[in-house]
Design an enzyme around this catalytic site. Structure first.
Site, PDB file in Angstrom:
ATOM      1  N   CYS A   1      -4.416  21.452  61.330  1.00  0.00           N
ATOM      2  CA  CYS A   1      -5.195  20.646  60.565  1.00  0.00           C
ATOM      3  C   CYS A   1      -5.027  19.540  61.585  1.00  0.00           C
ATOM      4  O   CYS A   1      -4.563  19.700  62.927  1.00  0.00           O
ATOM      5  CB  CYS A   1      -5.344  20.465  59.589  1.00  0.00           C
ATOM      6  SG  CYS A   1      -3.547  19.014  58.746  1.00  0.00           S
ATOM      7  N   GLY A   2      -6.272  18.663  61.162  1.00  0.00           N
ATOM      8  CA  GLY A   2      -6.593  17.337  62.182  1.00  0.00           C
ATOM      9  C   GLY A   2      -5.621  17.096  63.118  1.00  0.00           C
ATOM     10  O   GLY A   2      -5.436  17.165  63.689  1.00  0.00           O
ATOM     11  N   THR A   3      -4.680  16.373  62.022  1.00  0.00           N
ATOM     12  CA  THR A   3      -3.566  15.628  62.359  1.00  0.00           C
ATOM     13  C   THR A   3      -2.552  16.282  62.363  1.00  0.00           C
ATOM     14  O   THR A   3      -1.179  15.942  62.694  1.00  0.00           O
ATOM     15  CB  THR A   3      -3.672  14.674  61.905  1.00  0.00           C
ATOM     16  OG1 THR A   3      -2.988  14.695  60.187  1.00  0.00           O
ATOM     17  CG2 THR A   3      -4.578  13.617  61.177  1.00  0.00           C
ATOM     18  N   GLY A   4      -1.901  17.461  61.076  1.00  0.00           N
ATOM     19  CA  GLY A   4      -0.948  18.179  61.353  1.00  0.00           C
ATOM     20  C   GLY A   4      -0.730  17.807  59.953  1.00  0.00           C
ATOM     21  O   GLY A   4       1.023  18.542  59.477  1.00  0.00           O
TER      22      GLY A   4
ATOM     23  N   ARG B   1      26.765  20.423  61.780  1.00  0.00           N
ATOM     24  CA  ARG B   1      27.098  19.955  60.787  1.00  0.00           C
ATOM     25  C   ARG B   1      25.131  19.498  60.163  1.00  0.00           C
ATOM     26  O   ARG B   1      25.122  19.662  59.055  1.00  0.00           O
ATOM     27  CB  ARG B   1      27.057  18.227  60.905  1.00  0.00           C
ATOM     28  CG  ARG B   1      26.349  18.004  62.458  1.00  0.00           C
ATOM     29  CD  ARG B   1      26.156  16.626  62.328  1.00  0.00           C
ATOM     30  NE  ARG B   1      25.222  15.697  63.633  1.00  0.00           N
ATOM     31  CZ  ARG B   1      26.108  16.111  64.923  1.00  0.00           C
ATOM     32  NH1 ARG B   1      26.325  17.170  65.175  1.00  0.00           N
ATOM     33  NH2 ARG B   1      24.678  15.333  65.262  1.00  0.00           N
ATOM     34  N   HIS B   2      24.278  20.268  61.189  1.00  0.00           N
ATOM     35  CA  HIS B   2      23.064  20.787  60.604  1.00  0.00           C
ATOM     36  C   HIS B   2      22.715  21.635  59.667  1.00  0.00           C
ATOM     37  O   HIS B   2      21.856  22.233  58.669  1.00  0.00           O
ATOM     38  CB  HIS B   2      22.345  21.226  61.987  1.00  0.00           C
ATOM     39  CG  HIS B   2      22.628  19.736  62.870  1.00  0.00           C
ATOM     40  ND1 HIS B   2      22.159  18.844  63.010  1.00  0.00           N
ATOM     41  CD2 HIS B   2      23.163  19.432  63.921  1.00  0.00           C
ATOM     42  CE1 HIS B   2      22.631  17.565  63.630  1.00  0.00           C
ATOM     43  NE2 HIS B   2      22.586  18.191  64.649  1.00  0.00           N
TER      44      HIS B   2
ATOM     45  N   ARG C   1      -6.534  17.611  66.304  1.00  0.00           N
ATOM     46  CA  ARG C   1      -7.334  16.645  66.632  1.00  0.00           C
ATOM     47  C   ARG C   1      -6.586  15.346  66.967  1.00  0.00           C
ATOM     48  O   ARG C   1      -7.250  14.421  68.188  1.00  0.00           O
ATOM     49  CB  ARG C   1      -8.482  15.667  65.858  1.00  0.00           C
ATOM     50  CG  ARG C   1      -9.695  17.256  65.501  1.00  0.00           C
ATOM     51  CD  ARG C   1      -9.742  16.244  64.141  1.00  0.00           C
ATOM     52  NE  ARG C   1     -10.879  17.129  63.405  1.00  0.00           N
ATOM     53  CZ  ARG C   1     -11.409  17.087  62.411  1.00  0.00           C
ATOM     54  NH1 ARG C   1     -10.831  16.359  61.173  1.00  0.00           N
ATOM     55  NH2 ARG C   1     -12.231  18.285  61.760  1.00  0.00           N
TER      56      ARG C   1
ATOM     57  N   GLY D   1      -1.355  17.023  56.499  1.00  0.00           N
ATOM     58  CA  GLY D   1      -2.729  17.726  55.523  1.00  0.00           C
ATOM     59  C   GLY D   1      -1.723  19.134  55.168  1.00  0.00           C
ATOM     60  O   GLY D   1      -0.768  19.389  54.235  1.00  0.00           O
TER      61      GLY D   1
ATOM     62  N   ARG E   1      23.180  20.131  56.274  1.00  0.00           N
ATOM     63  CA  ARG E   1      22.147  19.728  54.947  1.00  0.00           C
ATOM     64  C   ARG E   1      20.689  20.902  55.775  1.00  0.00           C
ATOM     65  O   ARG E   1      20.189  20.136  54.764  1.00  0.00           O
ATOM     66  CB  ARG E   1      21.557  18.876  56.902  1.00  0.00           C
ATOM     67  CG  ARG E   1      22.645  17.859  57.066  1.00  0.00           C
ATOM     68  CD  ARG E   1      22.775  16.555  58.384  1.00  0.00           C
ATOM     69  NE  ARG E   1      23.943  16.079  58.228  1.00  0.00           N
ATOM     70  CZ  ARG E   1      24.478  15.370  59.348  1.00  0.00           C
ATOM     71  NH1 ARG E   1      23.732  15.413  60.604  1.00  0.00           N
ATOM     72  NH2 ARG E   1      24.992  14.430  59.074  1.00  0.00           N
TER      73      ARG E   1
ATOM     74  N   HIS F   1      18.026  20.460  65.123  1.00  0.00           N
ATOM     75  CA  HIS F   1      18.680  19.806  64.020  1.00  0.00           C
ATOM     76  C   HIS F   1      18.395  20.726  62.297  1.00  0.00           C
ATOM     77  O   HIS F   1      19.327  20.587  61.568  1.00  0.00           O
ATOM     78  CB  HIS F   1      18.873  18.540  64.104  1.00  0.00           C
ATOM     79  CG  HIS F   1      19.200  17.815  65.359  1.00  0.00           C
ATOM     80  ND1 HIS F   1      19.847  16.255  65.145  1.00  0.00           N
ATOM     81  CD2 HIS F   1      19.826  18.492  66.228  1.00  0.00           C
ATOM     82  CE1 HIS F   1      20.301  16.542  66.340  1.00  0.00           C
ATOM     83  NE2 HIS F   1      20.393  17.000  67.033  1.00  0.00           N
ATOM     84  N   ASN F   2      16.943  21.148  62.731  1.00  0.00           N
ATOM     85  CA  ASN F   2      15.786  21.129  61.263  1.00  0.00           C
ATOM     86  C   ASN F   2      16.224  22.401  60.825  1.00  0.00           C
ATOM     87  O   ASN F   2      15.391  22.991  59.773  1.00  0.00           O
ATOM     88  CB  ASN F   2      14.886  20.474  61.447  1.00  0.00           C
ATOM     89  CG  ASN F   2      14.630  18.993  61.711  1.00  0.00           C
ATOM     90  OD1 ASN F   2      14.273  18.574  62.241  1.00  0.00           O
ATOM     91  ND2 ASN F   2      15.711  18.010  60.824  1.00  0.00           N
TER      92      ASN F   2
ATOM     93  N   ASP G   1      -7.353  24.582  59.153  1.00  0.00           N
ATOM     94  CA  ASP G   1      -7.625  24.712  58.642  1.00  0.00           C
ATOM     95  C   ASP G   1      -8.847  24.488  60.190  1.00  0.00           C
ATOM     96  O   ASP G   1      -9.342  24.569  60.993  1.00  0.00           O
ATOM     97  CB  ASP G   1      -7.997  23.206  58.273  1.00  0.00           C
ATOM     98  CG  ASP G   1      -8.084  21.802  58.556  1.00  0.00           C
ATOM     99  OD1 ASP G   1      -7.767  22.158  59.662  1.00  0.00           O
ATOM    100  OD2 ASP G   1      -8.181  20.783  57.576  1.00  0.00           O
ATOM    101  N   HIS G   2     -11.003  24.328  59.565  1.00  0.00           N
ATOM    102  CA  HIS G   2     -11.654  23.412  60.609  1.00  0.00           C
ATOM    103  C   HIS G   2     -11.086  23.171  61.429  1.00  0.00           C
ATOM    104  O   HIS G   2     -11.635  22.589  62.607  1.00  0.00           O
ATOM    105  CB  HIS G   2     -13.071  23.116  59.733  1.00  0.00           C
ATOM    106  CG  HIS G   2     -12.567  22.148  58.896  1.00  0.00           C
ATOM    107  ND1 HIS G   2     -11.860  21.841  58.022  1.00  0.00           N
ATOM    108  CD2 HIS G   2     -12.943  20.381  59.105  1.00  0.00           C
ATOM    109  CE1 HIS G   2     -11.786  21.165  57.083  1.00  0.00           C
ATOM    110  NE2 HIS G   2     -12.616  20.695  58.212  1.00  0.00           N
TER     111      HIS G   2
HETATM  112  C1  RB5 Z   1      -9.986  17.204  58.235  1.00  0.00           C
HETATM  113  O1  RB5 Z   1     -11.350  17.306  57.827  1.00  0.00           O
HETATM  114  C2  RB5 Z   1      -8.848  16.760  57.925  1.00  0.00           C
HETATM  115  O2  RB5 Z   1      -8.499  15.947  56.472  1.00  0.00           O
HETATM  116  C3  RB5 Z   1      -7.517  17.961  58.398  1.00  0.00           C
HETATM  117  O3  RB5 Z   1      -7.777  18.272  59.131  1.00  0.00           O
HETATM  118  C4  RB5 Z   1      -6.392  17.189  58.152  1.00  0.00           C
HETATM  119  O4  RB5 Z   1      -6.350  16.088  59.019  1.00  0.00           O
HETATM  120  C5  RB5 Z   1      -5.473  16.778  56.876  1.00  0.00           C
HETATM  121  O5  RB5 Z   1      -4.449  16.108  57.275  1.00  0.00           O
END
Ligand code: RB5
Length: 143
Positions: free
Chosen positions: A65-68, A132-133, A109, A70, A136, A98-99, A8-9
């Site tokens: 995404c911002g945090t990864g 074993r993995h 971010r 979502g 799973r 493992h996964n 995303d942005h």
């Molecule tokens: C967008 O502002 C932010 O919510 C998105 O990039 C992400 O961090 C969501 O998990």
């Protein structure tokens, strides 16, 4: 080996760096967007990358995404996807070992670009251990 990338942005700038890095390493890259920092909705991009990998159009994927958080949730909604959000090289190693994560999620971010590229390399260069993995991972794929 074809790798689909999507963001995303909030992940756009890091997605562009990851794309460049993957191409420098010789991978074929399919960029599923987004293509600017204009606000978009991360679920659409996580889904697109998940579907590209699950259908076999791409071998692996990277979503940002911002945090990864979502975009990894969105990718994991697609059956057959094992998307791991990694914030360290050790997590990237284990996500593959493992996964057998078939999509890597990063936070644009929250993770510095230099570290993010090390995470990408560790994930790509680590082999799934099986054993074993495998049992799973098979259980995950049946959900
Ligand atoms: C967008 O502002 C932010 O919510 C998105 O990039 C992400 O961090 C969501 O998990």
């Amino acid at each position: 080996m074809k790798i689909a990338v999507a963001s995303d942005h909030g992940g756009f700038a890091l997605k562009e760096k990851v794309k460049e890095h993957l191409m420098q390493r010789g991978f074929e890259v399919e960029d599923l967007g987004t293509h600017s920092e204009d606000s978009v909705d991360y679920p659409a991009y996580g889904k697109a990358c998940g579907e590209a990998v699950a259908s076999g159009k791409a071998d692996l994927g990277v979503v940002v995404c911002g945090t990864g958080i979502g975009i990894s949730i969105a990718a994991n909604k697609v059956k057959g996807i094992r998307c791991g959000l990694c914030t360290s090289v050790e997590m990237a190693h284990l996500a593959k070992q493992h996964n057998n994560a078939n999509i890597l999620a990063l936070g644009g971010r929250t993770t510095e670009p230099d570290l993010a590229l090390k995470i990408v390399d560790e994930w790509l260069d680590t082999e799934f251990e099986g054993g074993r993995h495998q049992r799973r991972v098979d259980m995950l794929d049946q959900m």
